[in-house]
Design an enzyme around this catalytic site. Sequence first.
Site, PDB file in Angstrom:
ATOM      1  N   ARG A 229     -38.925  35.986 -71.093  1.00 35.32           N
ATOM      2  CA  ARG A 229     -37.310  36.199 -70.624  1.00 35.32           C
ATOM      3  C   ARG A 229     -36.332  34.652 -71.325  1.00 35.32           C
ATOM      4  NH1 ARG A 229     -38.499  40.344 -70.688  1.00 35.32           N
ATOM      5  NH2 ARG A 229     -38.232  41.940 -68.965  1.00 35.32           N
ATOM      6  N   HIS A 277     -35.167  40.303 -79.517  1.00 34.58           N
ATOM      7  CA  HIS A 277     -36.403  40.772 -77.667  1.00 34.58           C
ATOM      8  C   HIS A 277     -36.765  42.172 -78.864  1.00 34.58           C
ATOM      9  CE1 HIS A 277     -35.576  41.526 -73.970  1.00 34.58           C
ATOM     10  NE2 HIS A 277     -36.815  41.582 -73.821  1.00 34.58           N
TER      11      HIS A 277
HETATM   12  P1  NAP Z   1     -47.368  39.144 -65.495  1.00 33.12           P
HETATM   13  O1  NAP Z   1     -49.004  40.051 -65.767  1.00 33.12           O
HETATM   14  O2  NAP Z   1     -46.651  39.368 -64.329  1.00 33.12           O
HETATM   15  O3  NAP Z   1     -48.269  37.486 -65.227  1.00 33.12           O
HETATM   16  C1  NAP Z   1     -46.588  36.674 -64.941  1.00 33.12           C
HETATM   17  C2  NAP Z   1     -47.597  35.472 -65.062  1.00 33.12           C
HETATM   18  O4  NAP Z   1     -47.214  34.495 -64.981  1.00 33.12           O
HETATM   19  C3  NAP Z   1     -48.428  35.753 -63.950  1.00 33.12           C
HETATM   20  O5  NAP Z   1     -49.673  34.690 -64.447  1.00 33.12           O
HETATM   21  C4  NAP Z   1     -48.035  34.626 -62.810  1.00 33.12           C
HETATM   22  O6  NAP Z   1     -48.762  33.590 -62.179  1.00 33.12           O
HETATM   23  C5  NAP Z   1     -47.464  33.328 -64.214  1.00 33.12           C
HETATM   24  N1  NAP Z   1     -46.188  33.021 -63.041  1.00 33.12           N
HETATM   25  C6  NAP Z   1     -45.217  34.017 -62.694  1.00 33.12           C
HETATM   26  N2  NAP Z   1     -44.193  32.724 -62.254  1.00 33.12           N
HETATM   27  C7  NAP Z   1     -45.108  31.814 -62.090  1.00 33.12           C
HETATM   28  C8  NAP Z   1     -44.634  31.028 -60.895  1.00 33.12           C
HETATM   29  N3  NAP Z   1     -43.374  30.030 -60.723  1.00 33.12           N
HETATM   30  N4  NAP Z   1     -44.692  29.793 -62.335  1.00 33.12           N
HETATM   31  C9  NAP Z   1     -46.657  29.219 -62.847  1.00 33.12           C
HETATM   32  N5  NAP Z   1     -46.547  30.852 -63.234  1.00 33.12           N
HETATM   33  C10 NAP Z   1     -46.328  31.946 -62.807  1.00 33.12           C
HETATM   34  O7  NAP Z   1     -46.812  40.228 -66.336  1.00 33.12           O
HETATM   35  P2  NAP Z   1     -47.162  40.119 -68.568  1.00 33.12           P
HETATM   36  O8  NAP Z   1     -47.187  41.612 -68.203  1.00 33.12           O
HETATM   37  O9  NAP Z   1     -48.255  38.976 -68.763  1.00 33.12           O
HETATM   38  O10 NAP Z   1     -44.914  39.840 -68.512  1.00 33.12           O
HETATM   39  C11 NAP Z   1     -45.265  38.193 -68.094  1.00 33.12           C
HETATM   40  C12 NAP Z   1     -43.457  38.728 -69.113  1.00 33.12           C
HETATM   41  O11 NAP Z   1     -42.785  39.176 -70.358  1.00 33.12           O
HETATM   42  C13 NAP Z   1     -42.401  39.871 -68.423  1.00 33.12           C
HETATM   43  O12 NAP Z   1     -42.028  39.525 -66.568  1.00 33.12           O
HETATM   44  C14 NAP Z   1     -41.486  39.879 -69.487  1.00 33.12           C
HETATM   45  O13 NAP Z   1     -40.039  39.143 -69.040  1.00 33.12           O
HETATM   46  C15 NAP Z   1     -41.572  39.263 -70.707  1.00 33.12           C
HETATM   47  N6  NAP Z   1     -41.837  40.504 -72.033  1.00 33.12           N
HETATM   48  C16 NAP Z   1     -40.930  40.716 -72.826  1.00 33.12           C
HETATM   49  C17 NAP Z   1     -40.820  41.011 -73.950  1.00 33.12           C
HETATM   50  C18 NAP Z   1     -40.218  40.497 -75.056  1.00 33.12           C
HETATM   51  O14 NAP Z   1     -40.752  41.478 -75.774  1.00 33.12           O
HETATM   52  N7  NAP Z   1     -39.928  39.530 -75.397  1.00 33.12           N
HETATM   53  C19 NAP Z   1     -41.591  42.047 -73.931  1.00 33.12           C
HETATM   54  C20 NAP Z   1     -42.281  42.892 -72.274  1.00 33.12           C
HETATM   55  C21 NAP Z   1     -42.497  41.391 -71.842  1.00 33.12           C
HETATM   56  P3  NAP Z   1     -49.535  34.277 -61.310  1.00 33.12           P
HETATM   57  O15 NAP Z   1     -51.150  35.015 -62.575  1.00 33.12           O
HETATM   58  O16 NAP Z   1     -50.454  33.447 -60.538  1.00 33.12           O
HETATM   59  O17 NAP Z   1     -49.583  35.339 -60.546  1.00 33.12           O
HETATM   60  C1  GLV Z   2     -39.743  44.022 -71.830  1.00 27.33           C
HETATM   61  O1  GLV Z   2     -38.528  42.743 -71.859  1.00 27.33           O
HETATM   62  C2  GLV Z   2     -40.563  43.931 -71.447  1.00 27.33           C
HETATM   63  O2  GLV Z   2     -40.151  43.325 -70.270  1.00 27.33           O
HETATM   64  O3  GLV Z   2     -41.355  44.896 -71.740  1.00 27.33           O
END
Ligand code: NAP
Ligand code: GLV
Length: 314
Positions: A229, A277
Amino acid sequence: MTLLVAITGWDVDPWVERFRRLLPDRKVVTLGEPFDRRAVDYAVSWKHPVGALDGLPNLEAVFSLGAGVDHIFADPRLPDVPIARVVDSDLTDRMSEYVVMHCLMLLRQQRRYARQQTAAVWQDDKNQSAAADVRVGIMGMGVLGQDAAAKLKMMGFDVAGWSRTRRSVPGVPCFAGSDELAAFLARTDILVVLLPLTAETRGFIAKPIFDGLAKGGVLGGPSLINAGRGGLQVEDDIVAALDSGVLAHAVLDVFNVEPLPPASPLWTHPGITITPHNAAMSDPDAVGRLVVRQIRRLEAGEPLDYVVERSRGY
Ligand code: NAP
Ligand code: GLV
């Protein structure tokens, strides 16, 4: 039985069309039309306007149309119902494609060859490094981080991960928490950020992080890839780190202000690659099917999948 489609910033029509097709027995309404607020059972959201989900007395759940939920928690008038996010192989595969592609572009110096092509220059790099010599560090080892780690490993990169709590991924050293952050950064040539935006992570990708990255790596300096983000990053610090040589390159898919304003200096900085994005876009077919599966689960008396925790913000 009504589903409210509460979207801003994206074209609402493909979503309404999918939900009407997938839920022929339901009413599907949007914020742009009058509807009976008492009839709404479910809402799907992408950056819904503040208060749009308030005053829906029979609302049972809110489904984020993305993996992230910061856009939902940004609403101080959010109703107290479960909030579920996207976890789907279609979106996960797209993110891993993005991460692997940009790591390979950095490894194989593709930007340099693109510049050479515009000048008709035929010049080989005699010191092409091996993927195994490049240390990729993934911040955020959740659904997306773990998949990217496995696929980068498959390409031969030396991959490690860092998260809040320790994760276990075969063949990937996993660091956790603030105590292990310095060690993680010190072995990172390419920092891939896949963290959620929360109160804890806002502004985290800044000077102290860049200063801690590996020095003396085979790529001639560390690089950043942020596909998490925009609110995670301090954009002035990225520019300063590039200008001073602390960072060699930054690949940014997300920004503090989106769309990135035309006047932003990030657009023209030679050390920055910008994408709008779309590292992992939400496909209306795949995500529509997920939401419908979730509704069927609820209505069969089963628990919702992928419910986020309000207290931690992801
Ligand atoms: P997720 O499964 O919830 O994983 C989040 C990871 O971040 C987990 O490993 C979590 O730790 C870690 N985390 C959270 N807070 C933290 C902190 N304070 N310090 C250290 N680590 C921390 O999420 P995801 O599905 O992988 O997605 C991640 C992010 O990608 C989304 O929230 C979104 O913002 C972004 N995203 C972007 C796009 C794009 O097109 N650019 C698309 C999709 C998603 P734990 O393992 O300990 O819980
Ligand atoms: C995109 O940014 C998502 O959160 O899936």
